[in-house]
Design a protein around this motif. Structure first.
Motif, PDB file in Angstrom:
ATOM      1  N   GLN A   1       0.807  -1.215   0.000  1.00 60.63           N
ATOM      2  CA  GLN A   1       0.000   0.000   0.000  1.00 60.63           C
ATOM      3  C   GLN A   1       0.840   1.265   0.000  1.00 60.63           C
ATOM      4  O   GLN A   1       0.408   2.301  -0.519  1.00 60.63           O
ATOM      5  N   THR A   2       2.016   1.204   0.578  1.00 60.94           N
ATOM      6  CA  THR A   2       2.872   2.396   0.665  1.00 60.94           C
ATOM      7  C   THR A   2       4.167   2.273  -0.130  1.00 60.94           C
ATOM      8  O   THR A   2       4.965   3.218  -0.159  1.00 60.94           O
ATOM      9  N   PHE A   3       4.380   1.143  -0.769  1.00 61.57           N
ATOM     10  CA  PHE A   3       5.621   0.962  -1.526  1.00 61.57           C
ATOM     11  C   PHE A   3       5.570   1.819  -2.799  1.00 61.57           C
ATOM     12  O   PHE A   3       4.550   1.857  -3.492  1.00 61.57           O
ATOM     13  N   PRO A   4       6.669   2.512  -3.158  1.00 55.02           N
ATOM     14  CA  PRO A   4       6.666   3.426  -4.314  1.00 55.02           C
ATOM     15  C   PRO A   4       6.797   2.697  -5.657  1.00 55.02           C
ATOM     16  O   PRO A   4       7.782   2.870  -6.391  1.00 55.02           O
ATOM     17  N   PHE A   5       5.799   1.895  -5.997  1.00 57.06           N
ATOM     18  CA  PHE A   5       5.841   1.164  -7.270  1.00 57.06           C
ATOM     19  C   PHE A   5       5.894   2.122  -8.455  1.00 57.06           C
ATOM     20  O   PHE A   5       6.620   1.892  -9.430  1.00 57.06           O
ATOM     21  N   ALA A   6       5.105   3.193  -8.397  1.00 55.99           N
ATOM     22  CA  ALA A   6       5.067   4.141  -9.507  1.00 55.99           C
ATOM     23  C   ALA A   6       6.438   4.769  -9.739  1.00 55.99           C
ATOM     24  O   ALA A   6       6.856   4.964 -10.896  1.00 55.99           O
ATOM     25  N   TYR A   7       7.149   5.075  -8.657  1.00 55.96           N
ATOM     26  CA  TYR A   7       8.490   5.666  -8.786  1.00 55.96           C
ATOM     27  C   TYR A   7       9.440   4.697  -9.474  1.00 55.96           C
ATOM     28  O   TYR A   7      10.194   5.089 -10.377  1.00 55.96           O
ATOM     29  N   VAL A   8       9.405   3.426  -9.089  1.00 60.24           N
ATOM     30  CA  VAL A   8      10.281   2.409  -9.675  1.00 60.24           C
ATOM     31  C   VAL A   8      10.001   2.275 -11.169  1.00 60.24           C
ATOM     32  O   VAL A   8      10.925   2.271 -12.003  1.00 60.24           O
ATOM     33  N   ILE A   9       8.735   2.190 -11.515  1.00 57.49           N
ATOM     34  CA  ILE A   9       8.362   2.036 -12.926  1.00 57.49           C
ATOM     35  C   ILE A   9       8.700   3.298 -13.715  1.00 57.49           C
ATOM     36  O   ILE A   9       9.194   3.228 -14.855  1.00 57.49           O
ATOM     37  N   GLY A  10       8.438   4.468 -13.131  1.00 55.15           N
ATOM     38  CA  GLY A  10       8.728   5.717 -13.827  1.00 55.15           C
ATOM     39  C   GLY A  10      10.205   5.872 -14.145  1.00 55.15           C
ATOM     40  O   GLY A  10      10.566   6.245 -15.264  1.00 55.15           O
ATOM     41  N   VAL A  11      11.073   5.582 -13.186  1.00 53.50           N
ATOM     42  CA  VAL A  11      12.516   5.687 -13.405  1.00 53.50           C
ATOM     43  C   VAL A  11      12.969   4.698 -14.479  1.00 53.50           C
ATOM     44  O   VAL A  11      13.752   5.042 -15.382  1.00 53.50           O
ATOM     45  N   ALA A  12      12.477   3.466 -14.407  1.00 55.76           N
ATOM     46  CA  ALA A  12      12.863   2.456 -15.395  1.00 55.76           C
ATOM     47  C   ALA A  12      12.393   2.851 -16.797  1.00 55.76           C
ATOM     48  O   ALA A  12      13.111   2.655 -17.793  1.00 55.76           O
ATOM     49  N   THR A  13      11.196   3.427 -16.884  1.00 59.01           N
ATOM     50  CA  THR A  13      10.659   3.834 -18.189  1.00 59.01           C
ATOM     51  C   THR A  13      11.470   4.980 -18.786  1.00 59.01           C
ATOM     52  O   THR A  13      11.776   4.985 -19.988  1.00 59.01           O
ATOM     53  N   LEU A  14      11.803   5.965 -17.970  1.00 67.51           N
ATOM     54  CA  LEU A  14      12.608   7.084 -18.468  1.00 67.51           C
ATOM     55  C   LEU A  14      13.987   6.616 -18.915  1.00 67.51           C
ATOM     56  O   LEU A  14      14.509   7.067 -19.952  1.00 67.51           O
ATOM     57  N   LEU A  15      14.584   5.704 -18.164  1.00 68.94           N
ATOM     58  CA  LEU A  15      15.892   5.153 -18.552  1.00 68.94           C
ATOM     59  C   LEU A  15      15.779   4.397 -19.866  1.00 68.94           C
ATOM     60  O   LEU A  15      16.636   4.532 -20.753  1.00 68.94           O
ATOM     61  N   SER A  16      14.721   3.617 -20.004  1.00 66.50           N
ATOM     62  CA  SER A  16      14.511   2.868 -21.239  1.00 66.50           C
ATOM     63  C   SER A  16      14.322   3.796 -22.429  1.00 66.50           C
ATOM     64  O   SER A  16      14.821   3.542 -23.531  1.00 66.50           O
ATOM     65  N   LEU A  17      13.613   4.890 -22.198  1.00 65.88           N
ATOM     66  CA  LEU A  17      13.366   5.836 -23.288  1.00 65.88           C
ATOM     67  C   LEU A  17      14.667   6.484 -23.757  1.00 65.88           C
ATOM     68  O   LEU A  17      14.841   6.778 -24.944  1.00 65.88           O
ATOM     69  N   VAL A  18      15.600   6.676 -22.829  1.00 68.23           N
ATOM     70  CA  VAL A  18      16.889   7.296 -23.175  1.00 68.23           C
ATOM     71  C   VAL A  18      17.751   6.351 -24.000  1.00 68.23           C
ATOM     72  O   VAL A  18      18.373   6.750 -24.987  1.00 68.23           O
ATOM     73  N   VAL A  19      17.797   5.078 -23.591  1.00 72.13           N
ATOM     74  CA  VAL A  19      18.712   4.137 -24.240  1.00 72.13           C
ATOM     75  C   VAL A  19      18.086   3.405 -25.420  1.00 72.13           C
ATOM     76  O   VAL A  19      18.808   2.797 -26.220  1.00 72.13           O
ATOM     77  N   ALA A  20      16.781   3.440 -25.553  1.00 69.89           N
ATOM     78  CA  ALA A  20      16.118   2.691 -26.617  1.00 69.89           C
ATOM     79  C   ALA A  20      16.426   3.297 -27.979  1.00 69.89           C
ATOM     80  O   ALA A  20      16.629   4.506 -28.122  1.00 69.89           O
ATOM     81  N   ARG A  21      16.436   2.446 -28.988  1.00 69.28           N
ATOM     82  CA  ARG A  21      16.639   2.902 -30.357  1.00 69.28           C
ATOM     83  C   ARG A  21      15.305   3.300 -30.971  1.00 69.28           C
ATOM     84  O   ARG A  21      14.249   2.983 -30.471  1.00 69.28           O
ATOM     85  N   GLY A  22      15.403   3.972 -32.108  1.00 65.12           N
ATOM     86  CA  GLY A  22      14.188   4.362 -32.796  1.00 65.12           C
ATOM     87  C   GLY A  22      13.779   5.786 -32.469  1.00 65.12           C
ATOM     88  O   GLY A  22      14.410   6.471 -31.656  1.00 65.12           O
ATOM     89  N   PRO A  23      12.696   6.272 -33.096  1.00 62.66           N
ATOM     90  CA  PRO A  23      12.225   7.639 -32.874  1.00 62.66           C
ATOM     91  C   PRO A  23      11.785   7.843 -31.433  1.00 62.66           C
ATOM     92  O   PRO A  23      11.152   6.981 -30.838  1.00 62.66           O
ATOM     93  N   LYS A  24      12.129   9.009 -30.884  1.00 62.84           N
ATOM     94  CA  LYS A  24      11.826   9.282 -29.483  1.00 62.84           C
ATOM     95  C   LYS A  24      11.111  10.615 -29.279  1.00 62.84           C
ATOM     96  O   LYS A  24      10.726  10.939 -28.162  1.00 62.84           O
ATOM     97  N   GLY A  25      10.978  11.389 -30.324  1.00 65.71           N
ATOM     98  CA  GLY A  25      10.396  12.714 -30.164  1.00 65.71           C
ATOM     99  C   GLY A  25       8.897  12.685 -29.946  1.00 65.71           C
ATOM    100  O   GLY A  25       8.218  11.671 -30.167  1.00 65.71           O
ATOM    101  N   LEU A  26       8.373  13.819 -29.519  1.00 65.08           N
ATOM    102  CA  LEU A  26       6.932  13.962 -29.380  1.00 65.08           C
ATOM    103  C   LEU A  26       6.291  14.068 -30.762  1.00 65.08           C
ATOM    104  O   LEU A  26       6.900  14.614 -31.691  1.00 65.08           O
ATOM    105  N   PRO A  27       5.080  13.554 -30.924  1.00 62.42           N
ATOM    106  CA  PRO A  27       4.411  13.692 -32.218  1.00 62.42           C
ATOM    107  C   PRO A  27       4.147  15.159 -32.534  1.00 62.42           C
ATOM    108  O   PRO A  27       3.667  15.909 -31.685  1.00 62.42           O
TER     109      PRO A  27
END
Length: 436
Positions: free
Chosen positions: A45-71
């Motif tokens: 109930q109090t574990f920061p799951f959203a923080y863990v997922i958010g950090v991992a997603t931002l890291l993935s977006l930085v290192v991932a290949r392919g287009p990354k810009g906003l539409p």
């Protein structure tokens, strides 16, 4: 057991998130919309799951290949302008400490909305995003519908505590917005058993929305059903289904529910309605007095003492329109309304371009159903403080992905007949000169 299950799912998804940012977005949407950790009883109930997922997603977006810009779409630039304006109004907030706490929360939502627009690119991504939204909110729809049946409609349906949709009115609106998305999946699912399951989920979600005793929800579902009937190619069949289903649902609800719904027309003597109107007039007077509005978190006694007709009746805005007006002024309201208009126009363009084309039939269906959801949000949101509710922004991201897909898939324009003839003569002349 629930705590352990949610923990295993979240941490088990991290390798997949680091490989594909779209997976991170889907996990974020699941955590933020469904709030599955609130269904446990222990550490989750109090574990920061959203923080863990958010950090991992931002890291993935930085290192991932392919287009990354906003539409590159009008709604994207306007969303960025709205975010920038909220940052400006926060600098002039009436209550800086409280405003900063809300600003921190809202900016996280806006950041992940932008990340969603960057990561959701393919038809498969869009389809999965809709599934995550439907499962996340449909869980409460099915659960609430069953609860309403078991209680005979005598008890109210509530959402997950501590979330955007914890209030009975908010869960009603969330479920109403989900029903069109369920219908989209129903139309685009080949498995018969899954279509039957979605049909049942739609009925139970509608029953749960009624079981919330939300008067704004009743108006929202009426507006949404009317829009869906207007857009349907089978008006007679849909009208017959609604004509049969609605009376059955209404007859099932007890007299206590009917009495509350009948009070919609008696707002002059309803204390709740008068409190809302008092808060709306406060927001209007505040916006007239302060160009930048009051910033986040303005529902304080001192604000009502200065700007409200009844200074002792302190209420939250209970309206997306007056909430943004009071917090961000007339400029903020204009940006917010224009963002809704551009999202609607984007959906209309998708539906128009996809009409009669088999390869884009799914896109036209999705756009129309998102419009139905937005109709429900626009009507129901007039009585709720849900400006920063993330689901409409995820819907906008899904539409943006579809719009870009359609734009990139356009065939090259065919040149006019005269141009083709001139090009042919040029090619023949070139060939002869090469032959010489």
């Amino acid at each position: 057991m629930r705590d352990v299950l949610v923990t295993l799912i979240v941490f088990g998804s991290l390798p997949l998130i680091l490989r594909a940012p779209a997976v991170g977005v889907l996990m974020w949407v699941w955590i933020s919309v469904m709030n599955p950790h609130t269904q446990g009883w222990g550490f989750a109930q109090t574990f920061p799951f959203a923080y863990v997922i958010g950090v991992a997603t931002l890291l993935s977006l930085v290192v991932a290949r392919g287009p990354k810009g906003l539409p590159a779409l009008p709604c994207t630039w306007l969303l960025l302008a709205f975010i920038a304006w909220m940052n400006v109004t926060t600098l002039f907030a009436l209550f800086p400490a409280a405003a900063y706490g809300q600003w921190n929360k809202v900016m996280k939502i806006m950041l992940m909305s932008l990340v969603t627009m960057m990561a959701i690119r393919s038809r498969q991504d869009v389809h999965r995003l809709i599934w995550v939204l439907v499962v996340s909110l449909g869980y409460y729809g099915v659960k609430g519908g069953v609860f309403t049946v078991r209680s005979g409609g005598t008890e109210r349906v509530w959402g997950p505590e501590g979330s955007f949709i914890g209030d009975n009115n908010a869960i009603a609106l969330a479920l109403i917005m989900t029903i069109p998305l369920m219908y989209y999946l129903h139309q685009n699912t080949p498995r018969r058993w899954l279509r039957h399951a979605l049909t049942g989920a739609m009925l139970l979600s509608a029953l749960a929305a009624l079981g919330s005793y939300s008067r704004g929800g009743l108006l929202a579902i009426a507006a949404m059903v009317l829009f869906m009937w207007f857009k349907s190619g089978r008006k007679l069949m849909l009208g017959s289904i609604v004509s049969l289903a609605v009376p059955l649902l209404l007859v099932f609800m007890p007299a206590r529910w009917s009495s509350r719904m009948d009070s919609i027309g008696d707002y002059q003597v309803d204390d709740s309605a008068q409190g809302r109107i008092n808060a709306w007039r406060m927001a209007y007077n505040l916006a007239r007095d302060r160009f930048f509005g009051g910033g986040f978190e303005i529902s304080e006694p001192s604000t009502f003492l200065r700007y409200a007709p009844n200074p002792t009746d302190v209420h939250a805005a209970h309206s997306i329109y007056f909430q943004v007006l009071g917090e961000h002024g007339f400029v903020g309201l204009a940006l917010y309304l224009l963002l809704g208009v551009l999202t609607w126009r984007m959906a209309a363009a998708i539906a128009r371009l996809g009409a009669g084309r088999d390869e884009w039939r799914w896109a036209a269906s999705l756009a129309t159903m998102v419009q139905a959801s937005l109709i429900g949000f626009a009507v129901g949101g007039a009585f709720l403080s849900l400006v920063y509710y993330d689901v409409p922004y995820y819907m906008m991201a899904a539409l943006a992905a579809v719009r870009v897909l359609m734009r990139d898939a356009r065939p090259a324009p065919v040149p006019p007949v005269g141009a083709r003839a001139a090009k042919s003569r040029t090619a023949r002349g070139t060939a002869r000169s090469m032959g010489d």
